[in-house]
Design a protein around this motif. Structure first.
Motif, short mmCIF file in Angstrom:
data_model
loop_
_atom_site.label_atom_id
_atom_site.label_comp_id
_atom_site.label_asym_id
_atom_site.label_seq_id
_atom_site.Cartn_x
_atom_site.Cartn_y
_atom_site.Cartn_z
N TYR A 109 5.37 3.05 -1.40
CA TYR A 109 4.28 2.48 -2.18
C TYR A 109 4.58 1.02 -2.53
O TYR A 109 3.68 0.17 -2.46
CB TYR A 109 4.03 3.29 -3.45
CG TYR A 109 2.90 2.72 -4.27
CD1 TYR A 109 1.58 2.88 -3.87
CD2 TYR A 109 3.16 1.96 -5.40
CE1 TYR A 109 0.53 2.32 -4.60
CE2 TYR A 109 2.12 1.40 -6.14
CZ TYR A 109 0.81 1.58 -5.72
OH TYR A 109 -0.21 1.01 -6.44
N ASP A 114 -1.39 1.15 -1.25
CA ASP A 114 -2.18 2.33 -0.92
C ASP A 114 -2.03 2.75 0.53
O ASP A 114 -2.17 3.94 0.87
CB ASP A 114 -3.67 2.06 -1.19
CG ASP A 114 -3.99 2.01 -2.67
OD1 ASP A 114 -3.07 2.18 -3.49
OD2 ASP A 114 -5.17 1.79 -3.01
N PHE A 117 0.07 5.89 2.00
CA PHE A 117 -0.38 7.27 2.15
C PHE A 117 -0.94 7.55 3.55
O PHE A 117 -0.89 8.68 4.02
CB PHE A 117 -1.39 7.61 1.07
CG PHE A 117 -0.84 7.46 -0.32
CD1 PHE A 117 0.14 8.32 -0.79
CD2 PHE A 117 -1.28 6.44 -1.15
CE1 PHE A 117 0.67 8.17 -2.07
CE2 PHE A 117 -0.76 6.28 -2.43
CZ PHE A 117 0.22 7.14 -2.89
N VAL A 137 -1.28 5.59 -10.21
CA VAL A 137 -1.81 5.87 -8.88
C VAL A 137 -1.71 7.37 -8.64
O VAL A 137 -0.61 7.96 -8.79
CB VAL A 137 -1.04 5.10 -7.80
CG1 VAL A 137 -1.58 5.45 -6.41
CG2 VAL A 137 -1.13 3.60 -8.04
N SER A 139 -2.62 10.47 -5.75
CA SER A 139 -2.97 10.68 -4.35
C SER A 139 -2.83 12.15 -4.00
O SER A 139 -2.00 12.86 -4.56
CB SER A 139 -2.07 9.83 -3.44
OG SER A 139 -2.35 10.10 -2.08
N HIS A 208 -7.69 11.30 -0.70
CA HIS A 208 -8.07 10.19 -1.57
C HIS A 208 -6.88 9.64 -2.33
O HIS A 208 -5.90 10.34 -2.58
CB HIS A 208 -9.13 10.64 -2.58
CG HIS A 208 -10.53 10.62 -2.03
ND1 HIS A 208 -11.55 9.90 -2.60
CD2 HIS A 208 -11.07 11.22 -0.93
CE1 HIS A 208 -12.66 10.06 -1.90
NE2 HIS A 208 -12.39 10.87 -0.89
N VAL A 209 -6.99 8.37 -2.69
CA VAL A 209 -6.03 7.73 -3.60
C VAL A 209 -6.85 7.08 -4.71
O VAL A 209 -7.88 6.44 -4.46
CB VAL A 209 -5.14 6.69 -2.87
CG1 VAL A 209 -5.98 5.62 -2.18
CG2 VAL A 209 -4.16 6.07 -3.83
N ARG A 210 -6.43 7.30 -5.94
CA ARG A 210 -7.17 6.78 -7.11
C ARG A 210 -6.22 5.95 -7.95
O ARG A 210 -5.09 6.37 -8.23
CB ARG A 210 -7.74 7.92 -7.93
CG ARG A 210 -8.54 7.46 -9.15
CD ARG A 210 -9.08 8.62 -9.95
NE ARG A 210 -10.02 9.42 -9.16
CZ ARG A 210 -10.57 10.54 -9.60
NH1 ARG A 210 -10.27 11.00 -10.81
NH2 ARG A 210 -11.42 11.20 -8.84
N THR A 211 -6.70 4.79 -8.39
CA THR A 211 -5.89 3.88 -9.19
C THR A 211 -6.57 3.60 -10.52
O THR A 211 -7.77 3.25 -10.56
CB THR A 211 -5.67 2.55 -8.44
OG1 THR A 211 -5.06 2.82 -7.17
CG2 THR A 211 -4.77 1.61 -9.24
N ASP A 219 -11.31 4.49 -6.59
CA ASP A 219 -11.08 5.73 -5.84
C ASP A 219 -11.54 5.50 -4.39
O ASP A 219 -12.69 5.10 -4.17
CB ASP A 219 -11.89 6.88 -6.47
CG ASP A 219 -11.45 8.25 -5.96
OD1 ASP A 219 -11.23 9.13 -6.79
OD2 ASP A 219 -11.34 8.43 -4.73
#
Length: 670
Positions: A109, A114, A117, A137, A139, A208-211, A219
Motif C-alpha cells: 500500500y 490503492d 489491491f 482504507v 478493502s 472495492h476499496v474505500r478511503t 469508494d
C-alpha cells in the motif's frame, strides 16, 4: 482467516475509541481467531484482531505496523502471491521485520496506494490506518470471500468481519431489521452488498476499496468481472478447445499449489463426490506430502447422499478420510447456531450440514481446507445456465413443442422436479418467454418464485417495502457493456453479483467454516483462473447443454470416469422436513409463536401458523412445494436472527488475553 474490527472517529474532535469496546469486538470474533487477540489504539482510531495462525506463526501478530509505527493494519484472509510481491518490494528498497503476508500488504500500500489491491491474488478483508495522514482504507477481495461490514454512529465509523462485533462495541447502536434487506432476501435468496439486513449497517462490496479521509469518503471498484465484448470479441480467448483445456489445467494446478504450499499448517480438502471438489482434491494431493486428510458429508436421506462417489475418490487419492452423517434432527438442532453465524435469513438449510462438517475438520486438527466452490459460477455449472439457454431457444419459437421438451433434460436430481409434468413445466418456464432478450431473463423464474414468499410479510413490513423494486434496482446498475456480452456471460454475471458473495461464500462458506476456526481456500476463485474462465467462449463452458465442458476435459484421467459421467447433483440438504419431523426441537414453536412473530413484526402471524400446520400435516410423505420449503426456512431463520441479534445481544463477555496491546492515545504524534 481471522476476525478484524475497528472504531475510527469520522472527525478529529470525537472521543478516542474506548479500549474496552475494542476488546469486546475482538471477543465477539473469537471463534474466527482463537489463537491470539490484539488491539491498537490512538487518539482517533482503534483496531482489533482475532488471529487464526496459518502463515508466519511466530511473528505475524496483529495489529501490525510498518517500520515507522505510523501505518497500522488488521487483515483477514490470505494473499497467496505475497512471496512474489515481497520480492518486488525488496527490490524497491522495502525492508521487512516478519515473514507474513500481512506486512507485505502494508508495504504494498505504501508503494502503490490503492493499486496495490489490483496486484493481489487472494482472499481478504483489510483495514489500514495511516495515523499520520489520518486516513482509513478498507478493502475486500474481488469476489467477496472475506466479509467486511461498516456502520456509522455517534461520529464514529465501526467496522468488523461480523455484525455481532459492531453491536458488541456500543450498546447504543440501534439494532433493527432493514426492510430493504428483508425485501432483497425474499427476492434473490440473499442480500446483495452493500445492502445488509440490519438498519444502519452496510457491507463493503467485493472488489472495492474505500478511503475515509478529511471528512470525505471515496469508494471505487478495483476489480469487476470482464467478459468478451460482442460482436468482434477481440478480448476473447483465441485458442482451440484443446488449448483452453491446457490453459485451464495449468491455471488450476497453479492455484491449487499456492493454496497448498502457502501455509505453515497442514491443508486438507472437502470431498463432496462431485466433479469440482474431486478435481481440487486430486490436484491438492500432489502437494500434500505423505499425509492428506479429506472430509465428507453423508446424509441419512438417500436423496441427498453421495457416499458412493466420495469413497470412490478416496480410494483414488489414498487420503485419510473422515465423514459426518447428518440427519434431519441434526440440522434442526444446530440451526440456531447456524443463524447466529450467518447473520442473515436463509431460505435453505444447506449451511447447517457444512457447520457440522467444519466442526469435524477442526476436531481432527486441521485449520485449512480446499473446496470446489466457484467452479459452477466461473465455468457455467448450474442448471440455471442450461435453463436460460433452453428458454431462450424456446422463446425464439414459442409455439414449438419440440423446443420446450428440452426442459425435460433439466433438474434430473430432484425427486419432485419442476419438469416432471410437461404441461406444468411449459406454464412455469414459459412465463415471460417473450422477454428472452431482456437482462435478467434466465433468473426471472427464480426471482419470481422467491418473491412469492413476501405474502407472509407483516402489514408493516409490506408498507415499508411497497416502493422497493429490487430487480429493477439491480438491473439499473449493470455494467455499461453488459448488453454486448453473450447471454451466458450475462447470466454468469448476475449469478455472481447476487448469490456468490451474499450466500454461497458467506452463509455456506466463510461463516460455517469460521464458526469452528477453519479457513476455506478456493482454487476456482483464484484471480488468474477467474480471468481465464471469463475470457473463454461460451461454448467452451456450456457446450450445447453440457455444463462445465472444459473442466470435465481437464479432469479426464485425474477424476474417475464414474464421477465425470454422473448427472450433476448440486449440494442440497433436507429443508422444511428437518423442522416438522417427529421430535423437532422446542425452539421452533417458541420462535414461530404468535407473540414472537408479533414482537419481530416481520411476518403476519396467521399465515405463518397455517404454513407450519400445513408442513406438519405433510411431514409423513414429505411432499412439500418448493415455495413452502423456502418459506418455512426463511421465516424460521429470520425469527431466530431477531431473537439473537435484534432483541438479544451478542455475547462479548469472553475474557481474552491480549497478545498485542498498543496504546498511543494522548501522545504526540510526529
Amino acid at each position: 482467516m481471522c476476525g478484524i474490527a475497528g472504531i475510527v472517529g469520522l472527525s478529529s474532535g470525537v472521543a478516542s475509541p474506548p479500549r474496552e469496546a475494542l476488546v469486546r469486538m475482538a471477543s465477539a470474533l473469537f471463534h474466527r481467531g482463537p489463537d491470539e487477540i490484539g488491539v491498537y489504539r490512538d487518539d482517533r482510531a482503534g483496531l482489533a484482531h482475532a488471529r487464526l495462525s496459518i502463515i508466519d506463526l511466530s511473528t505475524g501478530q496483529q495489529p501490525l505496523a510498518d517500520e515507522g509505527d505510523a501505518t497500522w493494519i488488521v487483515f483477514n484472509g490470505e494473499i497467496f502471491n505475497y512471496v512474489e510481491l515481497r520480492e518486488e518490494l525488496v527490490a524497491l528498497g522495502h525492508r521487512f521485520r516478519t515473514k507474513s503476508d500481512t506486512e507485505v500488504i502494508v508495504h504494498a500500500y505504501r508503494a502503490w496506494g490503492d493499486a496495490a489491491f489490483e496486484r493481489m491474488n487472494g482472499q481478504w478483508a483489510v483495514a489500514i490506518w495511516d495515523s499520520v495522514a489520518q486516513r482509513l482504507v478498507l478493502s475486500r477481495d474481488p469476489v467477496g470471500i472475506c466479509p467486511l461490514h461498516v456502520c456509522e454512529h455517534g461520529g464514529h465509523l465501526y467496522f468488523a468481519s461480523e455484525v455481532k462485533a459492531i453491536f458488541a462495541a456500543n450498546p447504543a447502536i440501534p439494532r433493527a431489521f432493514d426492510p430493504a434487506g428483508i425485501d432483497q432476501t425474499f427476492t434473490f435468496w440473499t442480500i446483495v452488498p452493500p445492502q445488509s439486513v440490519f438498519r444502519g449497517v452496510t457491507e463493503l462490496e467485493p472488489g472495492h476499496v474505500r478511503t475515509y479521509e478529511n471528512g470525505t469518503v471515496r469508494d471505487r471498484a478495483f476489480w469487476t468481472p470482464r467478459y468478451p465484448v460482442l460482436p468482434d470479441a477481440r478480448d476473447q480467448f483465441q485458442g482451440s478447445l484443446e488449448d483452453a483445456v491446457k490453459e485451464v489445467r495449468r491455471a488450476l494446478e497453479g492455484a491449487t499449489s499456492l493454496r497448498m504450499l502457502r501455509a505453515d499448517v497442514p491443508v486438507g480438502s472437502y470431498l463432496s463426490g462431485g466433479l469440482d471438489s474431486s478435481l481440487v482434491a486430486a490436484l491438492g494431493r500432489r502437494f500434500a506430502g505423505d499425509r492428506f486428510q479429506t472430509f465428507s458429508l453423508r446424509f441419512d436421506d438417500a436423496e441427498y447422499d453421495e457416499t458412493e462417489f466420495q469413497r470412490l475418490m478416496v480410494r483414488v487419492l489414498g487420503s485419510e478420510h473422515h465423514e459426518v452423517i447428518v440427519s434431519r434432527s441434526d440440522i434442526a438442532n444446530v440451526f440456531p447456531e447456524v443463524i447466529y453465524h450467518t447473520e442473515r435469513p436463509i431460505l435453505r438449510t444447506a449451511p447447517a450440514p457444512l457447520f457440522l462438517l467444519s466442526r469435524l475438520v477442526r476436531n481432527h486438527g486441521i485449520k485449512v481446507v480446499l473446496t470446489g466452490e466457484g467452479a459452477d459460477e466461473m465455468f457455467a455449472g448450474y442448471d440455471l445456465f442450461r435453463e436460460g439457454k433452453v428458454r431462450r431457444f424456446w422463446g425464439r419459437q414459442p409455439a414449438s413443442a419440440r423446443r420446450s421438451r428440452l426442459l425435460e433434460r433439466l433438474y434430473p436430481y430432484l425427486a419432485r422436479s419442476p419438469v416432471s409434468q410437461q404441461a406444468l413445466a411449459r406454464q412455469f418456464f414459459g412465463r415471460n418467454i417473450a422477454a428472452h432478450r431482456a437482462p435478467g431473463f434466465a433468473h426471472d423464474t427464480r426471482w419470481h418464485t422467491t418473491s412469492a414468499l413476501k405474502r407472509l410479510l407483516s402489514q408493516d413490513m409490506k408498507a415499508q417495502t411497497a416502493g422497493c423494486d429490487m430487480v429493477g434496482d439491480l438491473l439499473a446498475r449493470l455494467p455499461a457493456e453488459f448488453s454486448r456480452w453473450s447471454s451466458l456471460a450475462q447470466d454468469q454475471y448476475l449469478e455472481i453479483r447476487t448469490l456468490l458473495s451474499g450466500y454461497l461464500l458467506s452463509s455456506q462458506g466463510d461463516r460455517m467454516l469460521m464458526a469452528h476456526s477453519v479457513e476455506g481456500r478456493f482454487p476456482f476463485l483464484d484471480k488468474d483462473v477467474i480471468d481465464l474462465a471469463d475470457s473463454l467462449p461460451a461454448s467452451y463452458k456450456l457446450r450445447v447443454l453440457d455444463e462445465k465442458h472444459v473442466v470435465k476435459k481437464v479432469a479426464e484421467g485425474v477424476v474417475p470416469g464414474e464421477i465425470l459421467a454422473r448427472k450433476k447433483q448440486p449440494y442440497r440438504a433436507p429443508d422444511a422436513l428437518s423442522f416438522v419431523s417427529e421430535g423437532a426441537p422446542a425452539y421452533i414453536d417458541e420462535v414461530l409463536s404468535e407473540p414472537a412473530l408479533r414482537d419481530a413484526n416481520v411476518f403476519e402471524p396467521q399465515p405463518v401458523v397455517q404454513l407450519l400446520r400445513k408442513c406438519r400435516a405433510r411431514a409423513r410423505d414429505g411432499q412439500f412445494s418448493n415455495t413452502d420449503n423456502m418459506a418455512l426456512v426463511g421465516v424460521l431463520s429470520t425469527q431466530l436472527l431477531h431473537r439473537q441479534l435484534v432483541a438479544g445481544r451478542p455475547d462479548a463477555s469472553r475474557v481474552v488475553e491480549l497478545r498485542t496491546d498498543v496504546d498511543k492515545s494522548n501522545r504526540t504524534r510526529s
